[in-house]
Motif scaffolding. Structure first.
Motif, PDB file in Angstrom:
ATOM      1  N   ASN A  27       0.853  -1.195   0.000  1.00 23.17           N
ATOM      2  CA  ASN A  27       0.000   0.000   0.000  1.00 23.17           C
ATOM      3  C   ASN A  27       0.884   1.239   0.000  1.00 23.17           C
ATOM      4  N   PHE A  28       0.876   1.928  -1.144  1.00 25.85           N
ATOM      5  CA  PHE A  28       1.667   3.141  -1.313  1.00 25.85           C
ATOM      6  C   PHE A  28       0.775   4.317  -1.708  1.00 25.85           C
ATOM      7  N   GLY A  29      -0.527   4.165  -1.499  1.00 24.46           N
ATOM      8  CA  GLY A  29      -1.465   5.235  -1.819  1.00 24.46           C
ATOM      9  C   GLY A  29      -1.838   6.014  -0.567  1.00 24.46           C
ATOM     10  N   ARG A  30      -2.904   5.549   0.125  1.00 21.58           N
ATOM     11  CA  ARG A  30      -3.329   6.177   1.371  1.00 21.58           C
ATOM     12  C   ARG A  30      -3.696   5.099   2.379  1.00 21.58           C
ATOM     13  N   GLY A  31      -3.444   5.394   3.652  1.00 20.90           N
ATOM     14  CA  GLY A  31      -3.566   4.402   4.706  1.00 20.90           C
ATOM     15  C   GLY A  31      -4.970   3.925   4.976  1.00 20.90           C
ATOM     16  N   ASN A  32      -5.981   4.747   4.645  1.00 20.54           N
ATOM     17  CA  ASN A  32      -7.347   4.332   4.952  1.00 20.54           C
ATOM     18  C   ASN A  32      -7.937   3.394   3.901  1.00 20.54           C
ATOM     19  N   LEU A  33      -7.099   2.899   2.997  1.00 26.05           N
ATOM     20  CA  LEU A  33      -7.554   1.879   2.044  1.00 26.05           C
ATOM     21  C   LEU A  33      -7.983   0.613   2.779  1.00 26.05           C
ATOM     22  N   VAL A  34      -7.268   0.302   3.866  1.00 22.60           N
ATOM     23  CA  VAL A  34      -7.528  -0.903   4.649  1.00 22.60           C
ATOM     24  C   VAL A  34      -7.648  -0.523   6.122  1.00 22.60           C
ATOM     25  N   GLU A  35      -8.665  -1.027   6.784  1.00 21.22           N
ATOM     26  CA  GLU A  35      -8.776  -0.818   8.221  1.00 21.22           C
ATOM     27  C   GLU A  35      -7.617  -1.532   8.912  1.00 21.22           C
TER      28      GLU A  35
END
Length: 315
Positions: free
Chosen positions: A224-232
């Motif tokens: 995940n190199f986008g934004r942290g809230n992609l995954v709980e």
């Protein structure tokens, strides 16, 4: 016309702007200075220092140039109500971020952490770590835009088969196949490497759930190199504790800095990168490569500038 930079860039870059645009008053400060903001027509910022009060007091403000790709911390509604033009530096992260992602992949595939650890401990072990090859893998890239496309281009040079997932499902350069992001779960089982470079929007928040990790291969690498809230965070920790995947590489997190008591620090099958994959000594000069042509257009009355954004959508 006044252009107010809320960060103090390199002297050579400041000189370049002043010499190229003698008709413009440039102000370079560290942080928001109310007096400067009130009279500025153009604001150049990283986006994290602006509040609704700042927008309200900036009576002359007509254009905000964000020297970052993300705008989630900006007062979007206040900006939209004023119909202030917003643009960003989308695309300049693709070189350093792609190099970071490729470095992490190769490090895991070629067991570099084990090699480095053995060196520290003076261990000669030719068989340690069980290295594998990147060549012949399949990578699924969630968000194959400027950054994702560059990732795909370099992965294809390693003879990696690339699958893209975007909103439309339309074909994208450097993707062997492209599907709609709504069908993501269907294609996750195909991938050895799953890479997200999605921005933060209402649609992307917690887009990946526990069931998606269940659908991934148990030897997959999730990045995940986008934004942290992609995954709980709790879902991510559960998936890693249950070894649903081989490894996760995380450059972004729901809470940053990552709390010291986070379970993620303790897990062996995760690599923690402190939101630094886009950092580069060339960051500001690449930002100006976008800002300068846009400023020329703006001065000529042309508002159709590069990377013009819909601030409410976030891109």
């Amino acid at each position: 016309m006044k252009v107010f930079f809320t960060f103090d860039s390199r002297p050579d870059l400041q000189k370049q702007l002043v010499e190229q645009f003698p008709e413009v008053e440039f102000v370079f400060r560290k942080g928001i200075i109310d007096d400067e903001l009130e009279t500025a027509e153009v604001l150049v910022t990283y986006g994290e220092d602006l509040t609704e009060e700042h927008i309200s007091s900036a009576a002359n403000l007509k254009w905000i140039f964000v020297a970052s790709a993300g705008v989630e911390k900006m007062p979007k509604n206040a900006i939209a109500e004023r119909d202030i033009l917003v643009s960003n530096v989308r695309g300049i992260h693709k070189k350093p971020m792609t190099e970071s992602i490729l470095a992490h992949i190769l490090s895991i595939k070629r067991v570099l952490p084990t090699i480095y650890n053995n060196q520290r401990n003076k261990i000669w072990d030719k068989r340690g770590g069980h290295p594998t090859e990147l060549n012949g893998s399949t990578a699924l890239i969630i968000g194959p835009g400027a950054i994702g496309g560059e990732i795909g281009r370099l992965l294809q040079a390693f003879e990696v088969y690339t699958i893209g997932c975007n909103r439309s499902g339309n074909s994208v350069e450097y993707m062997n196949e492209t599907y709609r992001i709504d069908d993501l779960a269907e294609h996750l089982p195909k991938a050895d490497i799953v890479i997200s470079v999605l921005p933060s929007t209402e649609e992307t928040q917690h887009l990946i759930g526990y069931e998606h990790f269940q659908g991934m291969r148990d030897n997959a690498i999730f990045m995940n190199f986008g934004r942290g809230n992609l995954v709980e965070t709790s879902v991510l920790i559960r998936a890693l504790e249950e070894n649903l995947i081989q490894h996760a590489v995380l450059d972004v997190f729901e809470e940053e800095p990552l709390p010291m008591d986070s379970r993620l620090w303790e897990l062996e099958n995760v690599t923690i990168s402190p939101h630094c994959s886009s950092h580069s000594s060339r960051y500001l000069e690449r930002s100006l490569e976008i800002f300068i042509p846009s400023l020329k257009k703006y001065l000529e009355g042309d508002k159709d500038i590069e990377n013009k954004m819909n601030i409410l959508r976030g891109y």
